[in-house]
Motif scaffolding. Sequence first.
Motif, PDB file in Angstrom:
ATOM      1  N   VAL A  23     -24.767 -13.797 -26.424  1.00  0.00           N
ATOM      2  CA  VAL A  23     -24.511 -12.364 -26.625  1.00  0.00           C
ATOM      3  C   VAL A  23     -24.674 -11.982 -28.087  1.00  0.00           C
ATOM      4  CG1 VAL A  23     -22.773 -10.537 -26.519  1.00  0.00           C
ATOM      5  CG2 VAL A  23     -23.024 -12.119 -24.608  1.00  0.00           C
ATOM      6  N   SER A  24     -23.998 -12.702 -28.976  1.00  0.00           N
ATOM      7  CA  SER A  24     -24.041 -12.349 -30.399  1.00  0.00           C
ATOM      8  C   SER A  24     -25.428 -12.514 -30.991  1.00  0.00           C
ATOM      9  CB  SER A  24     -23.041 -13.194 -31.192  1.00  0.00           C
ATOM     10  OG  SER A  24     -21.725 -12.885 -30.831  1.00  0.00           O
ATOM     11  N   SER A  25     -26.119 -13.605 -30.650  1.00  0.00           N
ATOM     12  CA  SER A  25     -27.455 -13.814 -31.229  1.00  0.00           C
ATOM     13  C   SER A  25     -28.441 -12.774 -30.707  1.00  0.00           C
ATOM     14  CB  SER A  25     -27.957 -15.235 -30.945  1.00  0.00           C
ATOM     15  OG  SER A  25     -28.120 -15.464 -29.557  1.00  0.00           O
ATOM     16  N   THR A  26     -28.273 -12.340 -29.455  1.00  0.00           N
ATOM     17  CA  THR A  26     -29.122 -11.283 -28.904  1.00  0.00           C
ATOM     18  C   THR A  26     -28.836  -9.961 -29.607  1.00  0.00           C
ATOM     19  OG1 THR A  26     -29.166 -12.393 -26.756  1.00  0.00           O
ATOM     20  CG2 THR A  26     -29.774 -10.063 -26.789  1.00  0.00           C
ATOM     21  N   GLU A  90     -31.351 -20.439 -34.752  1.00  0.00           N
ATOM     22  CA  GLU A  90     -31.251 -21.574 -33.837  1.00  0.00           C
ATOM     23  C   GLU A  90     -30.524 -21.163 -32.549  1.00  0.00           C
ATOM     24  OE1 GLU A  90     -31.011 -25.188 -37.145  1.00  0.00           O
ATOM     25  OE2 GLU A  90     -29.222 -24.023 -36.658  1.00  0.00           O
ATOM     26  N   SER A  91     -29.495 -20.358 -32.708  1.00  0.00           N
ATOM     27  CA  SER A  91     -28.730 -19.910 -31.548  1.00  0.00           C
ATOM     28  C   SER A  91     -29.568 -19.029 -30.633  1.00  0.00           C
ATOM     29  CB  SER A  91     -27.477 -19.157 -31.998  1.00  0.00           C
ATOM     30  OG  SER A  91     -26.742 -18.703 -30.895  1.00  0.00           O
ATOM     31  N   ALA A  92     -30.323 -18.106 -31.231  1.00  0.00           N
ATOM     32  CA  ALA A  92     -31.176 -17.209 -30.439  1.00  0.00           C
ATOM     33  C   ALA A  92     -32.246 -17.996 -29.696  1.00  0.00           C
ATOM     34  CB  ALA A  92     -31.812 -16.159 -31.332  1.00  0.00           C
ATOM     35  N   VAL A  97     -32.730 -16.033 -24.398  1.00  0.00           N
ATOM     36  CA  VAL A  97     -32.627 -14.678 -23.840  1.00  0.00           C
ATOM     37  C   VAL A  97     -33.852 -13.877 -24.249  1.00  0.00           C
ATOM     38  CG1 VAL A  97     -31.302 -12.539 -23.828  1.00  0.00           C
ATOM     39  CG2 VAL A  97     -30.107 -14.743 -23.889  1.00  0.00           C
ATOM     40  N   LEU A  98     -34.156 -13.907 -25.547  1.00  0.00           N
ATOM     41  CA  LEU A  98     -35.273 -13.145 -26.098  1.00  0.00           C
ATOM     42  C   LEU A  98     -36.509 -14.029 -26.223  1.00  0.00           C
ATOM     43  CD1 LEU A  98     -33.287 -11.364 -28.954  1.00  0.00           C
ATOM     44  CD2 LEU A  98     -33.954 -10.378 -26.750  1.00  0.00           C
ATOM     45  N   LYS A  99     -37.662 -13.413 -26.151  1.00  0.00           N
ATOM     46  CA  LYS A  99     -38.926 -14.140 -26.335  1.00  0.00           C
ATOM     47  C   LYS A  99     -39.152 -14.407 -27.825  1.00  0.00           C
ATOM     48  CE  LYS A  99     -41.453 -12.605 -22.226  1.00  0.00           C
ATOM     49  NZ  LYS A  99     -40.326 -12.063 -21.465  1.00  0.00           N
ATOM     50  N   ASP A 100     -39.952 -15.423 -28.100  1.00  0.00           N
ATOM     51  CA  ASP A 100     -40.253 -15.777 -29.492  1.00  0.00           C
ATOM     52  C   ASP A 100     -40.748 -14.574 -30.287  1.00  0.00           C
ATOM     53  OD1 ASP A 100     -39.624 -18.275 -28.598  1.00  0.00           O
ATOM     54  OD2 ASP A 100     -41.540 -19.207 -29.107  1.00  0.00           O
ATOM     55  N   ARG A 101     -41.553 -13.721 -29.654  1.00  0.00           N
ATOM     56  CA  ARG A 101     -42.133 -12.571 -30.362  1.00  0.00           C
ATOM     57  C   ARG A 101     -41.057 -11.595 -30.839  1.00  0.00           C
ATOM     58  NH1 ARG A 101     -44.134 -10.155 -24.652  1.00  0.00           N
ATOM     59  NH2 ARG A 101     -42.369  -8.776 -24.269  1.00  0.00           N
ATOM     60  N   ASP A 102     -39.864 -11.658 -30.225  1.00  0.00           N
ATOM     61  CA  ASP A 102     -38.770 -10.774 -30.618  1.00  0.00           C
ATOM     62  C   ASP A 102     -37.758 -11.462 -31.522  1.00  0.00           C
ATOM     63  OD1 ASP A 102     -39.661  -8.502 -29.139  1.00  0.00           O
ATOM     64  OD2 ASP A 102     -38.972  -9.483 -27.299  1.00  0.00           O
ATOM     65  N   ILE A 103     -38.041 -12.701 -31.872  1.00  0.00           N
ATOM     66  CA  ILE A 103     -37.141 -13.467 -32.745  1.00  0.00           C
ATOM     67  C   ILE A 103     -37.819 -13.803 -34.073  1.00  0.00           C
ATOM     68  CG2 ILE A 103     -35.795 -15.588 -32.990  1.00  0.00           C
ATOM     69  CD1 ILE A 103     -35.568 -15.691 -29.929  1.00  0.00           C
ATOM     70  N   ARG A 360     -29.691  -9.287 -16.806  1.00  0.00           N
ATOM     71  CA  ARG A 360     -29.720 -10.172 -17.975  1.00  0.00           C
ATOM     72  C   ARG A 360     -28.425  -9.909 -18.743  1.00  0.00           C
ATOM     73  NH1 ARG A 360     -34.970 -12.158 -19.250  1.00  0.00           N
ATOM     74  NH2 ARG A 360     -36.546 -11.374 -17.795  1.00  0.00           N
ATOM     75  N   ASP A 361     -27.529 -10.854 -18.658  1.00  0.00           N
ATOM     76  CA  ASP A 361     -26.168 -10.648 -19.131  1.00  0.00           C
ATOM     77  C   ASP A 361     -26.107 -10.204 -20.590  1.00  0.00           C
ATOM     78  OD1 ASP A 361     -23.595 -10.728 -17.954  1.00  0.00           O
ATOM     79  OD2 ASP A 361     -23.069 -12.435 -19.205  1.00  0.00           O
ATOM     80  N   SER A 362     -26.796 -10.912 -21.467  1.00  0.00           N
ATOM     81  CA  SER A 362     -26.714 -10.615 -22.893  1.00  0.00           C
ATOM     82  C   SER A 362     -27.474  -9.340 -23.260  1.00  0.00           C
ATOM     83  CB  SER A 362     -27.232 -11.796 -23.713  1.00  0.00           C
ATOM     84  OG  SER A 362     -26.428 -12.937 -23.482  1.00  0.00           O
ATOM     85  N   ILE A 363     -28.518  -9.022 -22.492  1.00  0.00           N
ATOM     86  CA  ILE A 363     -29.267  -7.785 -22.729  1.00  0.00           C
ATOM     87  C   ILE A 363     -28.377  -6.581 -22.430  1.00  0.00           C
ATOM     88  CG2 ILE A 363     -31.196  -6.369 -21.889  1.00  0.00           C
ATOM     89  CD1 ILE A 363     -32.071  -8.693 -23.705  1.00  0.00           C
ATOM     90  N   LEU A 364     -27.543  -6.701 -21.414  1.00  0.00           N
ATOM     91  CA  LEU A 364     -26.609  -5.621 -21.084  1.00  0.00           C
ATOM     92  C   LEU A 364     -25.420  -5.594 -22.040  1.00  0.00           C
ATOM     93  CD1 LEU A 364     -26.608  -5.939 -17.193  1.00  0.00           C
ATOM     94  CD2 LEU A 364     -27.553  -4.041 -18.524  1.00  0.00           C
ATOM     95  N   ALA A 365     -25.003  -6.756 -22.535  1.00  0.00           N
ATOM     96  CA  ALA A 365     -23.819  -6.823 -23.397  1.00  0.00           C
ATOM     97  C   ALA A 365     -24.104  -6.397 -24.832  1.00  0.00           C
ATOM     98  CB  ALA A 365     -23.253  -8.241 -23.388  1.00  0.00           C
ATOM     99  N   ALA A 366     -25.317  -6.678 -25.350  1.00  0.00           N
ATOM    100  CA  ALA A 366     -25.611  -6.419 -26.763  1.00  0.00           C
ATOM    101  C   ALA A 366     -25.358  -4.959 -27.173  1.00  0.00           C
ATOM    102  CB  ALA A 366     -27.049  -6.828 -27.087  1.00  0.00           C
TER     103      ALA A 366
END
Length: 434
Positions: A23-26, A90-92, A97-103, A360-366
């Motif tokens: 959640v936090s890394s997202t 590293e956490s992300a 949750v996210l694709k490499d292109r978004d990290i 997507r749990d973290s996408i909704l939580a962020a």
Amino acid sequence: MKQTNVKPAEGKLGILCVGLGAVSSTFITGVLMIRKGMGKPVGSITQMAKIRVGKGEQAQYKNVSEIVSMPTLDDIVLGAWDILPDNAFESAMHAEVLKDRDIYPVKDELEKIIPMKGVYDHNFVKALDGTWTKDPNATRWELMEQVRQDIREFKEKNGCSRIVVIWAASTEIYVPRVAAVHDSLEAFEAAMKADDRVNIAPSMCYAYAALSEGAPFIMGAPNTCLDFPAMWQYAEKTNMPIAGKDFKTGQTMMKTVLAAAFRTRMLGVSGWFSTNILGNRDGLVLDVPENFKTKEVSKLGVIDTILKNDEYPDLYSDIFHKVRINYYPPRNDDKEGWDNIDIFGWMGYPMQIKVDFLCRDSILAAPLLLDLALLSDLGARAGKSGIQTWLSFYLKSPMHDDEHLPIHDLFQQYAMLKNAIREMGGYEADEEID
């Protein structure tokens, strides 16, 4: 429009996340990407919604930042604690949750966010082995003081004028309220100093430390961290907002919509079976019965207050409500929630509704994490202290004291949220709450 006493959002706001997992890394990665114009803050009321102020010919629809003074995303400084040493990059990557292109476009910034050592007690999260932790021999009081020092140092190092602390870590085991420990501030402080490791959860060390340092504290898990008078008293004493508990993301969000629809249409409910499969760290933790108990209590309380069986016994007096969460590693952060709802209509004839929410749990939580941090900071600047019921919109099991019932109906919660923002902006709170 009236004058308000809300202090302007001047300077930098530090948002400190307890837990640097999915959640936090997202959330952190998203904020950094959105700053660069490489993403949209979808799901965030503070960033995207328009709220009506005024009525009739005077009605205007404005963004939240046009109604009240709010920090921009550029004004935010991000930090975290964790019981594992992985930095935010590293956490992300590990969370997947996210694709490499978004990290990768914000890799350098993410690598600089190294978590501070977390408060860890294996008995509260038996499924996790903390390797990046504060001294396990320290008392609960000493650990709380170390968290206070972390907050002070982060604030000074990053030039922040204000801090918000938000729990986005794992669900702890269920801690029942014990009057001799939790019902007075004096008893609670004495228990921390006596190193009561049964009734004082690690999350309580963070909450007390945050309030001590003039920072609002938000409980984003179902932990019973804030559910007792001592913490309510301390929030009032420090003049700080507290809110919780448990980010309202997938299945429970749907419950607060559907249950409200059934009551509005006067349709009966005889049974509601909910089950989830989840494979991330949260799912692993919740696979332990003592931790699931905490989540179960949070999720089970939703429909009773919406359906009001005391008012409508013919429709809702005998609902069989069951909740299950199953750890399923292949699904990772892509949670699936199934609901089977047995309803009845005219002349008592039965019907069924099936809901399959592949979320997507973290996408909704962020975005909830972002809004709760920004709005609790707004509440602090407005002089609001104690339990913030107007933030119930974001939470599965909204906090309340012994004298009030929580409101779970999503649409009633949204009216409460808008009314509070209107009032802090100098406008009339003009939506009625039934």
